[in-house]
Design an enzyme around this catalytic site. Structure first.
Site, PDB file in Angstrom:
ATOM      1  N   TYR A  61       0.840  -1.189   0.000  1.00 51.61           N
ATOM      2  CA  TYR A  61       0.000   0.000   0.000  1.00 51.61           C
ATOM      3  C   TYR A  61       0.880   1.246   0.000  1.00 51.61           C
ATOM      4  O   TYR A  61       2.059   1.197   0.353  1.00 51.61           O
ATOM      5  CB  TYR A  61      -0.946   0.022   1.210  1.00 51.61           C
ATOM      6  CG  TYR A  61      -0.259   0.263   2.537  1.00 51.61           C
ATOM      7  CD1 TYR A  61      -0.102   1.556   3.038  1.00 51.61           C
ATOM      8  CD2 TYR A  61       0.249  -0.790   3.292  1.00 51.61           C
ATOM      9  CE1 TYR A  61       0.532   1.791   4.251  1.00 51.61           C
ATOM     10  CE2 TYR A  61       0.868  -0.572   4.502  1.00 51.61           C
ATOM     11  CZ  TYR A  61       1.017   0.724   4.977  1.00 51.61           C
ATOM     12  OH  TYR A  61       1.659   0.950   6.163  1.00 51.61           O
ATOM     13  N   CYS A  62       0.299   2.373  -0.417  1.00 51.30           N
ATOM     14  CA  CYS A  62       0.989   3.668  -0.370  1.00 51.30           C
ATOM     15  C   CYS A  62      -0.001   4.695   0.185  1.00 51.30           C
ATOM     16  O   CYS A  62      -0.878   4.350   0.978  1.00 51.30           O
ATOM     17  CB  CYS A  62       1.516   4.045  -1.749  1.00 51.30           C
ATOM     18  SG  CYS A  62       0.229   4.288  -2.996  1.00 51.30           S
ATOM     19  N   ARG A  63       0.108   5.942  -0.240  1.00 50.53           N
ATOM     20  CA  ARG A  63      -0.803   6.957   0.281  1.00 50.53           C
ATOM     21  C   ARG A  63      -2.193   6.824  -0.341  1.00 50.53           C
ATOM     22  O   ARG A  63      -3.200   6.698   0.357  1.00 50.53           O
ATOM     23  CB  ARG A  63      -0.259   8.363   0.034  1.00 50.53           C
ATOM     24  CG  ARG A  63      -1.027   9.463   0.788  1.00 50.53           C
ATOM     25  CD  ARG A  63      -0.586  10.840   0.369  1.00 50.53           C
ATOM     26  NE  ARG A  63      -1.144  11.193  -0.930  1.00 50.53           N
ATOM     27  CZ  ARG A  63      -2.369  11.700  -1.121  1.00 50.53           C
ATOM     28  NH1 ARG A  63      -3.168  11.895  -0.089  1.00 50.53           N
ATOM     29  NH2 ARG A  63      -2.800  11.994  -2.329  1.00 50.53           N
TER      30      ARG A  63
END
Length: 353
Positions: A88-90
């Site tokens: 996941y990221c932002r």
């Protein structure tokens, strides 16, 4: 893909994506991703910058910046190619890039749609714990979390109990803020060297209820604590026991560092989960008697502990399910996961320099 299968996956919050002909990876919504994140057999990776990670991340995530030129190399060193990776990221853009890179490298990947923004909007928890965390399940399904602090300092969190091993406040340019960590219920020290025995750190982590266990030299230097010698066993709680085992040097010219009989390694059994914390040692003959280990922390820092070849021999002797190289300083342990793959030993390289 069969349309019926695609429809069923979509109903579960999962869809399968393929980019430019690359191997497919899964996209999951928050609910489906949370199930992956809570599975100890899934490797959770936050692909944002270290600064973003420090502001708040999903508990148990490893931080690997996808924009780093060493992203894939780091993944190959730290991740088990045989287990699924959840990224996941932002907001979900960088993690798609990471998912594509990882699938191209042979990993099975699931990506969080909407990133940590969607995660937070769904009311899911985040933590600012800055340390790498590995999660395991005990025989009865309880959770044990290992926080990689530094070098030989390990925080173990189990069922509301805190176990600290060789806490040290400062090593090189790395500083551990123990005031932000709960007081220890059990605090273990293997021996008196400064990278294992730190009176200030012990004081910060202790209160009147802390059970301090160490070798005799440390107990004498600290003026308190329960002494254990090689071979001693204790029942610390109904579901926690400890055994002190030998830890010493055997190579010519090294025996002065850790003489036989002085220092301890420890075997912790937590609700059936057996954990071997070797302390400062080489691949000594007594390791042949150490059986049924789920998780082993083995040192690799020549000339004080083991060379890489000795580390491999020790792992093959003990045969743990998972091995963490620790206390490794500048020794390159990056190839050990591949070297022990045929032995069915999963190696996890964390920041135990």
């Amino acid at each position: 893909m069969n349309k019926t299968i695609a429809f069923l996956l979509a109903m579960l919050g999962i869809n399968v994506t393929s980019a430019c002909g690359q191997q497919a990876f899964e996209n999951a919504d928050v609910k489906a991703f949370a199930e992956y994140a809570n599975n100890p057999d899934v490797q959770l990776v936050d692909v944002r910058t270290s600064e973003e990670f420090a502001e708040g991340h999903i508990e148990g995530a490893l931080n690997m910046d996808v924009k780093s030129s060493s992203f894939i190399q780091s993944a190959k060193e730290k991740l088990n190619a045989g287990k699924r990776v959840a990224v996941y990221c932002r907001s979900g853009r960088r993690s798609v890039d990471a998912a594509n890179q990882l699938t191209s490298a042979g990993f099975s990947v699931v990506n969080l749609k909407g990133g940590i923004v969607a995660w937070k909007e769904a009311g899911m928890p985040v933590t600012s714990d800055a340390y790498e965390v590995d999660i395991f399940k005990t025989k009865s399904g309880k959770t044990v979390k290992f926080h990689a602090l530094v070098h030989a300092s390990i925080r173990i969190d189990y069922d509301g109990k805190e176990i600290m091993v060789d806490p040290v406040g400062k090593l090189g340019n790395r500083t551990i803020d123990y005031t932000s960590i709960p007081k220890a219920d059990y605090l273990l020290v293997t021996h008196e060297h400064g990278d294992h025995f730190d009176k200030a750190a012990i004081a910060q982590l202790s209160n009147n209820d802390t059970h301090i266990i160490m070798n005799k030299r440390c107990a004498d230097m600290l003026g308190q604590g329960e002494t254990m010698v090689n071979g001693d066993q204790r029942q610390l709680a109904e579901d926690i026991s400890i055994q002190a085992v030998p830890a010493y040097n055997i190579s010519e010219g090294r025996t002065q560092f850790h003489p036989k009989g002085r220092d301890n390694g420890y075997i912790l059994t937590i609700d059936g989960l057996r954990i071997y914390i070797a302390g400062d040692t080489e691949d000594i003959p007594e390791m042949a008697d150490i059986k049924d280990i789920d998780i082993a922390f083995l040192p690799c820092n020549q000339p004080y502990t083991m060379t890489v070849d000795q580390l491999l021999r020790a792992a093959r002797t003990i045969k743990p399910r998972v091995m963490f190289p620790y206390h490794y300083g500048q020794t390159d342990v990056s190839k050990t996961p591949e070297l022990l793959k045929a032995d069915n030993i999963e190696v996890r390289v964390r920041h135990y320099e």
